[in-house]
Structures are given as structure tokens and as C-alpha cells.
Design an enzyme around this catalytic site. Structure first.
Site, PDB file in Angstrom:
ATOM      1  N   ARG A  29      -2.090   6.341   1.452  1.00  0.00           N
ATOM      2  CA  ARG A  29      -1.494   5.397   2.405  1.00  0.00           C
ATOM      3  C   ARG A  29      -2.202   5.491   3.751  1.00  0.00           C
ATOM      4  O   ARG A  29      -2.542   6.597   4.201  1.00  0.00           O
ATOM      5  CB  ARG A  29       0.005   5.668   2.559  1.00  0.00           C
ATOM      6  CG  ARG A  29       0.763   5.410   1.278  1.00  0.00           C
ATOM      7  CD  ARG A  29       2.254   5.269   1.454  1.00  0.00           C
ATOM      8  NE  ARG A  29       2.886   5.296   0.143  1.00  0.00           N
ATOM      9  CZ  ARG A  29       2.943   4.257  -0.699  1.00  0.00           C
ATOM     10  NH1 ARG A  29       2.449   3.084  -0.335  1.00  0.00           N
ATOM     11  NH2 ARG A  29       3.495   4.378  -1.887  1.00  0.00           N
ATOM     12  N   ILE A  31      -2.603   5.721   7.608  1.00  0.00           N
ATOM     13  CA  ILE A  31      -1.789   6.452   8.581  1.00  0.00           C
ATOM     14  C   ILE A  31      -1.165   5.513   9.620  1.00  0.00           C
ATOM     15  O   ILE A  31      -0.117   5.844  10.197  1.00  0.00           O
ATOM     16  CB  ILE A  31      -2.660   7.551   9.245  1.00  0.00           C
ATOM     17  CG1 ILE A  31      -1.802   8.661   9.807  1.00  0.00           C
ATOM     18  CG2 ILE A  31      -3.592   6.978  10.290  1.00  0.00           C
ATOM     19  CD1 ILE A  31      -2.592   9.895  10.219  1.00  0.00           C
ATOM     20  N   HIS A 100     -14.079   2.093   2.176  1.00  0.00           N
ATOM     21  CA  HIS A 100     -12.683   2.001   1.761  1.00  0.00           C
ATOM     22  C   HIS A 100     -12.283   0.545   1.604  1.00  0.00           C
ATOM     23  O   HIS A 100     -12.758  -0.321   2.330  1.00  0.00           O
ATOM     24  CB  HIS A 100     -11.757   2.713   2.754  1.00  0.00           C
ATOM     25  CG  HIS A 100     -11.984   2.337   4.184  1.00  0.00           C
ATOM     26  ND1 HIS A 100     -13.037   2.836   4.918  1.00  0.00           N
ATOM     27  CD2 HIS A 100     -11.314   1.505   5.010  1.00  0.00           C
ATOM     28  CE1 HIS A 100     -12.998   2.335   6.145  1.00  0.00           C
ATOM     29  NE2 HIS A 100     -11.960   1.507   6.223  1.00  0.00           N
ATOM     30  N   HIS A 102      -9.030  -1.836   1.793  1.00  0.00           N
ATOM     31  CA  HIS A 102      -7.634  -1.920   2.238  1.00  0.00           C
ATOM     32  C   HIS A 102      -6.856  -2.802   1.262  1.00  0.00           C
ATOM     33  O   HIS A 102      -7.292  -3.919   0.970  1.00  0.00           O
ATOM     34  CB  HIS A 102      -7.534  -2.593   3.611  1.00  0.00           C
ATOM     35  CG  HIS A 102      -8.159  -1.856   4.750  1.00  0.00           C
ATOM     36  ND1 HIS A 102      -7.413  -1.153   5.676  1.00  0.00           N
ATOM     37  CD2 HIS A 102      -9.451  -1.742   5.150  1.00  0.00           C
ATOM     38  CE1 HIS A 102      -8.233  -0.641   6.597  1.00  0.00           C
ATOM     39  NE2 HIS A 102      -9.464  -0.983   6.302  1.00  0.00           N
TER      40      HIS A 102
END
Ligand code: 5GP
Ligand code: ZN
Length: 114
Positions: A29, A31, A100, A102
Site C-alpha cells: 500500500r 504510504i 512502480h 500505481h
């Protein structure tokens, strides 16, 4: 110690709410979530950005998208809809230099792209 915060989360050397892990990717998750569901799907191996991904990494690239889809289902947002984002480089708004994806959902997206 590894200087990359996402590598440290993957290795268990930094805290992170890990929701998924397999041989290629880990998901945890965000932050600072921008929506009720905000998960980051990251390669277990360090890639600085999408620019580092080569044709031989096709399985990894596909895995990231399919894991996002699976987690959208698990989080119960697959029917209402969601958004996948890969910020790349300075103009793309990338802050963390470890590739990454999202996964964002749980509310209607308010901001238009661009
Ligand atoms: P970027 O702008 O690079 O695409 O997004 C980086 C994301 O990583 C941001 O949404 C930010 O909130 C998240 N983030 C930054 N540091 C940490 C951290 O230490 N742990 C977690 N879980 N997320 C982080
Ligand atoms: Zn890293």
C-alpha cells in the site's frame, strides 16, 4: 544497506504493508494514498524506471499489469473501475527511482490526465 526504499521494503528491511508477492513482483500500500485503494506493484529486481525495461523483461511487464488486475478484483474495485499509472522521469512526476505501477481506485478519478 540498500539505498532504495522500495528495495528495502521488498527485502523486509523497511516497513511496508505488503498485499501480494510472487517470483517477479511485490505489491504494497502507498504510504500517502490518494484514493481509498492505492497499491504500488513493483518488480522484485531493481529497475530505476520504465526506461530500464528491455524486451527480455516482457514477462515482468505483463505480470505487473495482470497483478494490478488481480488486486483490483481482490480490493473490490474491478467493477467500479480504477486507474493504473507509471510515472516515468522528471516530466512524468516520478519521485521514487524504482519502477512502480500505481493501482488507484475506490472513488471516481477527479483529475484529468496531463
Ligand atoms: P511516484 O511519484 O514516484 O510515481 O510515486 C511514488 C509513490 O511512492 C508516492 O505515491 C508515495 O506516496 C509513495 N511512497 C514514497 N515513499 C514510500 C514509502 O516509504 N512507503 C510506501 N509504502 N510508499 C511510499
Ligand atoms: Zn530499488
Amino acid at each position: 544497506m540498500n539505498a532504495c526504499i522500495f528495495c528495502r521494503i521488498i527485502e523486509g528491511d523497511a516497513p511496508g504493508e505488503i498485499v501480494y508477492r510472487d517470483d517477479l513482483v511485490t505489491a504494497f500500500r502507498d504510504i500517502h494514498p490518494v484514493a481509498p485503494v492505492h497499491v504500488l506493484i513493483v518488480p522484485n529486481q531493481h529497475f530505476t524506471s520504465l526506461n530500464d525495461v528491455k524486451s527480455e523483461d516482457e514477462a515482468l511487464a505483463g505480470r505487473m499489469i495482470l497483478v494490478a488486475r488481480k488486486l483490483a478484483e481482490r480490493e473490490g474495485i474491478h467493477k467500479s473501475g480504477y486507474r493504473l499509472i507509471v510515472n516515468t522521469g522528471s516530466h512524468g512526476g516520478q519521485v521514487i527511482p524504482h519502477l512502480h505501477l500505481h493501482l488507484i481506485g475506490g472513488q471516481r478519478m477527479r483529475h484529468p490526465m496531463g
